[in-house]
Motif scaffolding. Structure first.
Motif, PDB file in Angstrom:
ATOM      1  N   UNK A  46       0.875  -1.170   0.000  1.00 30.92           N
ATOM      2  CA  UNK A  46       0.000   0.000   0.000  1.00 30.92           C
ATOM      3  C   UNK A  46       0.913   1.220   0.000  1.00 30.92           C
ATOM      4  N   UNK A  47       1.062   1.845  -1.150  1.00 31.00           N
ATOM      5  CA  UNK A  47       2.026   2.927  -1.275  1.00 31.00           C
ATOM      6  C   UNK A  47       1.601   4.180  -0.511  1.00 31.00           C
ATOM      7  N   UNK A  48       0.326   4.316  -0.234  1.00 32.35           N
ATOM      8  CA  UNK A  48      -0.128   5.496   0.512  1.00 32.35           C
ATOM      9  C   UNK A  48       0.292   5.426   1.972  1.00 32.35           C
TER      10      UNK A  48
ATOM     11  N   UNK B 255       7.838  -6.678  -4.908  1.00 36.66           N
ATOM     12  CA  UNK B 255       6.934  -5.534  -4.900  1.00 36.66           C
ATOM     13  C   UNK B 255       7.695  -4.225  -4.998  1.00 36.66           C
ATOM     14  N   UNK B 256       8.869  -4.145  -4.378  1.00 35.19           N
ATOM     15  CA  UNK B 256       9.657  -2.918  -4.456  1.00 35.19           C
ATOM     16  C   UNK B 256      10.142  -2.667  -5.892  1.00 35.19           C
ATOM     17  N   UNK B 257      10.654  -3.717  -6.515  1.00 33.40           N
ATOM     18  CA  UNK B 257      11.124  -3.597  -7.897  1.00 33.40           C
ATOM     19  C   UNK B 257       9.979  -3.188  -8.824  1.00 33.40           C
ATOM     20  N   UNK B 258       8.830  -3.829  -8.682  1.00 33.79           N
ATOM     21  CA  UNK B 258       7.691  -3.552  -9.554  1.00 33.79           C
ATOM     22  C   UNK B 258       7.112  -2.169  -9.304  1.00 33.79           C
ATOM     23  N   UNK B 259       7.136  -1.724  -8.053  1.00 36.58           N
ATOM     24  CA  UNK B 259       6.684  -0.371  -7.744  1.00 36.58           C
ATOM     25  C   UNK B 259       7.540   0.655  -8.484  1.00 36.58           C
TER      26      UNK B 259
END
Length: 277
Positions: A49-51, A172-176
């Motif tokens: 959840x980037x927020x 998830x970090x790479x894809x973000x």
């Protein structure tokens, strides 16, 4: 070999990254855990959840464990190849250099990176890796901070048989970063890779995803990773499961879609996936 100052900086960055991983807030989602129990599958699902900066999902300990990325590495491979000019575009046809009787007959058709991503054409992406070369590949993976950053001595197998390994959280970090076009590579290359990983879209949203199957077609680790974009909101996710064989292959996408639905991220109902390694 870097200077002592450079090596110290790299070591401190790695330590900080590791500490940040351990400190990230995690929320175990009972609805997702129930889906895994119902499917009788050992595995993990995580989204960022980037927020809030919070990780949500099931089975944090496994989400932190590194496994071979298998065909999910095609995302990084395509990005590196395009960025370094090993291929001119996602449409450029790359000659097939694999076995005459491959895992999937579709691999024998002439295709570029776009088609090869769709059918997970392993030999074609191995040819791309040869063009990139071991030294340039290693340097690029280091710039991406991709998993353990280890590629060994065989440029055609390190993402299939090791030593490269990555965790679901690291995925998830790479894809973000890719979804935000913030990786240290040309923006145009990132845009092309994002475009060829899109598998579905609807009013105001798109789904980008890639399967992976370590040790296909035998028992191994199965992946389904990607991100959902709704306007400016990006939600990267990663799933991996223990697979006994081909009968478990559809569960990757099925469980991933159901997990995204249960968390209100994916609006569409589940559909059957295309079997791909």
């Amino acid at each position: 070999m870097g200077t002592p100052r450079t090596l110290l900086a790299v070591a401190l960055l790695a330590l900080h990254t590791s500490a940040a991983c351990a400190a990230e807030p995690w929320r175990e989602e009972p609805a997702v855990a129930a889906l895994f129990r119902q499917a009788g599958v050992e595995g993990t699902f995580v989204l960022l959840d980037e927020r809030s900066g919070e990780l949500l999902g099931h089975n944090r300990s496994r989400a932190e464990q590194r496994f071979s990325p298998a065909s999910t590495f095609k995302i990084a491979n395509a990005l590196i190849g395009l960025s370094l000019g090993a291929v001119r575009s996602v449409e450029e046809v790359i000659p097939y250099t694999g076995d005459a009787n491959p895992f999937m007959r579709e691999w024998l058709q002439p295709m570029g990176l776009r088609g090869a991503m769709k059918v997970s054409n392993v030999p074609l992406y191995q040819e791309l890796a040869r063009r990139i070369g071991l030294q340039r590949m290693g340097d690029a993976i280091g710039r991406l901070h991709y998993g353990n950053e280890q590629i060994g001595s065989d440029v055609t197998t390190f993402w299939l048989r090791g030593p490269l390994a990555i965790s679901a959280i690291e995925q998830t970090r790479f894809l973000s970063a890719l979804a935000h076009r913030s990786l240290p590579f040309p923006r145009k290359a990132q845009e092309q890779v994002a475009e060829i990983t899109q598998v579905e879209s609807g009013p105001g949203w798109s789904l980008h995803a890639k399967t992976g199957w370590q040790n296909a077609p035998s028992a191994g680790v199965g992946w389904w990773v990607g991100w959902v974009q709704k306007g400016d909101q990006i939600t990267p996710f990663a799933l991996n499961i223990a697979m006994a064989g081909a009968a478990d292959a559809p569960k990757r996408e099925q469980l991933g879609r159901s997990s995204l639905q249960s968390l209100g991220i994916l609006p569409t109902p589940p559909r059957g996936p295309v079997l791909a390694p």
